[in-house]
Motif scaffolding. Structure first.
Motif, PDB file in Angstrom:
ATOM      1  N   ARG A  68      93.454   0.139  29.400  1.00  0.00           N
ATOM      2  CA  ARG A  68      92.115   0.695  29.521  1.00  0.00           C
ATOM      3  C   ARG A  68      90.972  -0.287  29.262  1.00  0.00           C
ATOM      4  NH1 ARG A  68      95.693   4.303  27.716  1.00  0.00           N
ATOM      5  NH2 ARG A  68      95.575   3.455  25.631  1.00  0.00           N
ATOM      6  N   GLN A  69      90.131  -0.051  28.246  1.00  0.00           N
ATOM      7  CA  GLN A  69      88.837  -0.707  28.121  1.00  0.00           C
ATOM      8  C   GLN A  69      88.939  -2.218  27.938  1.00  0.00           C
ATOM      9  OE1 GLN A  69      86.553   0.714  24.845  1.00  0.00           O
ATOM     10  NE2 GLN A  69      84.713  -0.403  25.383  1.00  0.00           N
ATOM     11  N   GLU A  70      88.145  -2.931  28.733  1.00  0.00           N
ATOM     12  CA  GLU A  70      88.123  -4.384  28.631  1.00  0.00           C
ATOM     13  C   GLU A  70      87.464  -4.802  27.326  1.00  0.00           C
ATOM     14  OE1 GLU A  70      85.686  -7.859  30.820  1.00  0.00           O
ATOM     15  OE2 GLU A  70      86.728  -6.454  32.129  1.00  0.00           O
ATOM     16  N   LEU A  71      88.040  -5.812  26.666  1.00  0.00           N
ATOM     17  CA  LEU A  71      87.523  -6.311  25.399  1.00  0.00           C
ATOM     18  C   LEU A  71      86.967  -7.719  25.565  1.00  0.00           C
ATOM     19  CD1 LEU A  71      90.346  -5.109  22.972  1.00  0.00           C
ATOM     20  CD2 LEU A  71      88.107  -4.064  23.357  1.00  0.00           C
ATOM     21  N   PRO A  72      86.122  -8.159  24.632  1.00  0.00           N
ATOM     22  CA  PRO A  72      85.563  -9.515  24.730  1.00  0.00           C
ATOM     23  C   PRO A  72      86.623 -10.581  24.461  1.00  0.00           C
ATOM     24  CG  PRO A  72      84.911  -8.485  22.667  1.00  0.00           C
ATOM     25  CD  PRO A  72      85.569  -7.414  23.478  1.00  0.00           C
ATOM     26  N   LEU A  73      86.277 -11.819  24.777  1.00  0.00           N
ATOM     27  CA  LEU A  73      87.164 -12.961  24.579  1.00  0.00           C
ATOM     28  C   LEU A  73      86.711 -13.782  23.374  1.00  0.00           C
ATOM     29  CD1 LEU A  73      87.691 -14.465  28.153  1.00  0.00           C
ATOM     30  CD2 LEU A  73      89.500 -13.697  26.618  1.00  0.00           C
ATOM     31  N   LYS A  74      87.686 -14.435  22.731  1.00  0.00           N
ATOM     32  CA  LYS A  74      87.358 -15.341  21.645  1.00  0.00           C
ATOM     33  C   LYS A  74      86.604 -16.550  22.192  1.00  0.00           C
ATOM     34  CE  LYS A  74      88.174 -15.340  17.941  1.00  0.00           C
ATOM     35  NZ  LYS A  74      87.374 -14.831  16.806  1.00  0.00           N
ATOM     36  N   GLY A  75      85.680 -17.058  21.370  1.00  0.00           N
ATOM     37  CA  GLY A  75      84.912 -18.233  21.761  1.00  0.00           C
ATOM     38  C   GLY A  75      85.776 -19.449  22.017  1.00  0.00           C
ATOM     39  N   LEU A  76      86.950 -19.488  21.391  1.00  0.00           N
ATOM     40  CA  LEU A  76      87.870 -20.598  21.619  1.00  0.00           C
ATOM     41  C   LEU A  76      88.202 -20.748  23.097  1.00  0.00           C
ATOM     42  CD1 LEU A  76      89.992 -22.720  20.626  1.00  0.00           C
ATOM     43  CD2 LEU A  76      91.610 -20.817  20.484  1.00  0.00           C
ATOM     44  N   ILE A  77      88.424 -19.637  23.782  1.00  0.00           N
ATOM     45  CA  ILE A  77      88.762 -19.695  25.204  1.00  0.00           C
ATOM     46  C   ILE A  77      87.596 -20.256  26.007  1.00  0.00           C
ATOM     47  CG2 ILE A  77      89.513 -18.367  27.209  1.00  0.00           C
ATOM     48  CD1 ILE A  77      91.562 -18.589  24.921  1.00  0.00           C
ATOM     49  N   PHE A  78      86.376 -19.868  25.643  1.00  0.00           N
ATOM     50  CA  PHE A  78      85.196 -20.385  26.339  1.00  0.00           C
ATOM     51  C   PHE A  78      85.043 -21.890  26.127  1.00  0.00           C
ATOM     52  CE2 PHE A  78      84.247 -15.899  26.162  1.00  0.00           C
ATOM     53  CZ  PHE A  78      83.529 -15.651  27.335  1.00  0.00           C
ATOM     54  N   SER A  79      85.206 -22.340  24.877  1.00  0.00           N
ATOM     55  CA  SER A  79      85.056 -23.759  24.597  1.00  0.00           C
ATOM     56  C   SER A  79      86.129 -24.580  25.305  1.00  0.00           C
ATOM     57  CB  SER A  79      85.087 -24.021  23.086  1.00  0.00           C
ATOM     58  OG  SER A  79      86.323 -23.639  22.524  1.00  0.00           O
ATOM     59  N   GLU A  80      87.341 -24.028  25.404  1.00  0.00           N
ATOM     60  CA  GLU A  80      88.399 -24.732  26.115  1.00  0.00           C
ATOM     61  C   GLU A  80      88.154 -24.718  27.626  1.00  0.00           C
ATOM     62  OE1 GLU A  80      90.649 -26.651  24.886  1.00  0.00           O
ATOM     63  OE2 GLU A  80      90.042 -26.162  22.834  1.00  0.00           O
ATOM     64  N   LEU A  81      87.537 -23.660  28.134  1.00  0.00           N
ATOM     65  CA  LEU A  81      87.185 -23.615  29.548  1.00  0.00           C
ATOM     66  C   LEU A  81      86.161 -24.705  29.881  1.00  0.00           C
ATOM     67  CD1 LEU A  81      87.299 -22.283  32.339  1.00  0.00           C
ATOM     68  CD2 LEU A  81      85.611 -20.608  31.516  1.00  0.00           C
ATOM     69  N   ILE A  82      85.179 -24.886  29.000  1.00  0.00           N
ATOM     70  CA  ILE A  82      84.185 -25.943  29.199  1.00  0.00           C
ATOM     71  C   ILE A  82      84.866 -27.306  29.159  1.00  0.00           C
ATOM     72  CG2 ILE A  82      82.137 -27.046  28.240  1.00  0.00           C
ATOM     73  CD1 ILE A  82      81.558 -24.338  29.509  1.00  0.00           C
ATOM     74  N   ARG A  83      85.752 -27.517  28.183  1.00  0.00           N
ATOM     75  CA  ARG A  83      86.474 -28.783  28.074  1.00  0.00           C
ATOM     76  C   ARG A  83      87.317 -29.045  29.334  1.00  0.00           C
ATOM     77  NH1 ARG A  83      88.886 -32.003  23.840  1.00  0.00           N
ATOM     78  NH2 ARG A  83      87.938 -30.647  22.268  1.00  0.00           N
ATOM     79  N   PHE A  84      87.961 -28.003  29.818  1.00  0.00           N
ATOM     80  CA  PHE A  84      88.779 -28.103  31.030  1.00  0.00           C
ATOM     81  C   PHE A  84      87.941 -28.610  32.199  1.00  0.00           C
ATOM     82  CE2 PHE A  84      89.812 -25.571  34.925  1.00  0.00           C
ATOM     83  CZ  PHE A  84      90.996 -26.202  35.286  1.00  0.00           C
ATOM     84  N   MET A  85      86.766 -28.034  32.400  1.00  0.00           N
ATOM     85  CA  MET A  85      85.920 -28.451  33.510  1.00  0.00           C
ATOM     86  C   MET A  85      85.406 -29.870  33.328  1.00  0.00           C
ATOM     87  SD  MET A  85      83.823 -25.005  34.634  1.00  0.00           S
ATOM     88  CE  MET A  85      83.089 -24.685  33.012  1.00  0.00           C
ATOM     89  N   GLU A  86      85.097 -30.251  32.092  1.00  0.00           N
ATOM     90  CA  GLU A  86      84.648 -31.615  31.830  1.00  0.00           C
ATOM     91  C   GLU A  86      85.742 -32.626  32.148  1.00  0.00           C
ATOM     92  OE1 GLU A  86      83.411 -31.604  27.769  1.00  0.00           O
ATOM     93  OE2 GLU A  86      81.333 -31.057  28.266  1.00  0.00           O
ATOM     94  N   GLU A  87      86.983 -32.320  31.755  1.00  0.00           N
ATOM     95  CA  GLU A  87      88.077 -33.251  31.984  1.00  0.00           C
ATOM     96  C   GLU A  87      88.494 -33.307  33.445  1.00  0.00           C
ATOM     97  OE1 GLU A  87      91.388 -32.798  29.369  1.00  0.00           O
ATOM     98  OE2 GLU A  87      90.159 -32.894  27.542  1.00  0.00           O
ATOM     99  N   LYS A  88      88.408 -32.186  34.135  1.00  0.00           N
ATOM    100  CA  LYS A  88      88.800 -32.154  35.545  1.00  0.00           C
ATOM    101  C   LYS A  88      87.723 -32.752  36.441  1.00  0.00           C
ATOM    102  CE  LYS A  88      92.818 -30.346  35.159  1.00  0.00           C
ATOM    103  NZ  LYS A  88      94.021 -31.074  35.611  1.00  0.00           N
ATOM    104  N   GLN A  89      86.460 -32.650  35.994  1.00  0.00           N
ATOM    105  CA  GLN A  89      85.376 -33.168  36.811  1.00  0.00           C
ATOM    106  C   GLN A  89      84.519 -34.109  35.954  1.00  0.00           C
ATOM    107  OE1 GLN A  89      85.081 -33.379  39.735  1.00  0.00           O
ATOM    108  NE2 GLN A  89      82.953 -33.687  40.301  1.00  0.00           N
ATOM    109  N   ASN A  90      83.395 -33.641  35.438  1.00  0.00           N
ATOM    110  CA  ASN A  90      82.542 -34.470  34.586  1.00  0.00           C
ATOM    111  C   ASN A  90      81.482 -33.583  33.944  1.00  0.00           C
ATOM    112  OD1 ASN A  90      80.231 -34.260  36.468  1.00  0.00           O
ATOM    113  ND2 ASN A  90      81.481 -35.580  37.789  1.00  0.00           N
ATOM    114  N   PRO A  91      80.778 -34.082  32.922  1.00  0.00           N
ATOM    115  CA  PRO A  91      79.769 -33.267  32.242  1.00  0.00           C
ATOM    116  C   PRO A  91      78.661 -32.762  33.160  1.00  0.00           C
ATOM    117  CG  PRO A  91      80.365 -35.146  30.882  1.00  0.00           C
ATOM    118  CD  PRO A  91      81.012 -35.366  32.224  1.00  0.00           C
TER     119      PRO A  91
END
Length: 249
Positions: A68-91
């Motif tokens: 059922r109801q969608e819940l929020p995500l931990k900030g850790l996942i967001f910070s790792e998503l940003i890191r992922f994009m930086e490493e795959k591409q650039n800042p």
């Protein structure tokens, strides 16, 4: 890890409704575009071609998961998503994604905070739009990357297992319980594994439409242990919050 081909390229982007699972027009994606209609042109999702990466979807599994109801995500996942994009591409690419996503907090995430899952989808949608890579492919690549990061961030937990099967068997009963100790407000998905006809069947059930990230995590697990078996989709809910995978030779 291998670079995503063309990640960061914006030419020739196809903009059509995105479906989380093959052959299903995602009701979540439709609702998501309505919620963010002022940015619809910027964040439209590229289409997925039938048969490119998913096994045929079991029609009986296309309904939304009972969690059922969608819940929020931990900030850790967001910070790792940003890191992922930086490493795959650039800042600079990350700055462009953040500007396109137009989040209310300008992507200022605390690792211990919680944030709407829709904000993560905005970031991935913007990255997809700017790069021309389908959202599903980005999510699966991020999931694989994320497993590698978990090995660095939580070595005490991850080093307890010597095979992919032993780890997957204990995601629900051990790993996620340890996660709740570290982050009491965490609401991890339900991940279970069973053996059927000599093959491992992994089921994912969540309050969030992140089945493709789960697929990437399983692939990352297999890669980590040098397990050459393949992961196949058995079925997936229409919204992407539930899926079943087969690990086969």
């Amino acid at each position: 890890m291998a670079r995503i081909p063309g990640f960061g390229r914006s030419e020739g982007v196809s903009v059509a409704p995105f479906a989380f699972c093959e052959g299903a027009s995602s009701q979540f994606a439709k609702a998501f575009r309505i919620m963010h209609r002022p940015m619809a042109r910027m964040h439209a999702f590229p289409s997925l071609k039938t048969g490119t990466h998913l096994a045929p979807v079991n029609a009986s599994a296309r309904k939304r998961s009972p969690l059922r109801q969608e819940l929020p995500l931990k900030g850790l996942i967001f910070s790792e998503l940003i890191r992922f994009m930086e490493e795959k591409q650039n800042p600079l690419f990350v700055e462009q994604v953040i500007a396109a996503a137009d989040l209310p907090n300008d992507a200022a995430f605390s690792r211990i905070g919680v944030y709407p899952t829709a904000h993560a989808l905005l970031l991935v949608g913007a990255a997809s739009q700017l790069s021309g890579i389908p959202v599903a492919a980005l999510c699966e690549e991020f999931g694989t990357y994320l497993f590698g990061r978990f090995n660095i961030l939580y070595p005490e937990i991850m080093s307890s297992y010597s095979t992919a099967e032993s780890l997957l068997e204990h995601v629900r009963g051990h790993i996620h319980e340890d996660v709740k100790v570290l982050y009491p407000d965490a609401t991890p998905p339900e991940v279970t594994m069973r053996t059927q006809d000599g093959q491992c069947i992994v089921e994912y059930r969540s309050h969030r439409p992140l089945a493709h990230i789960a697929c990437g995590l399983i692939r990352g697990c297999l890669d980590h242990f040098g397990d050459e078996r393949k992961i196949e989709w058995i079925n997936c809910s229409e919204s992407g919050d539930a899926a079943t995978f087969r690990i086969a030779a």
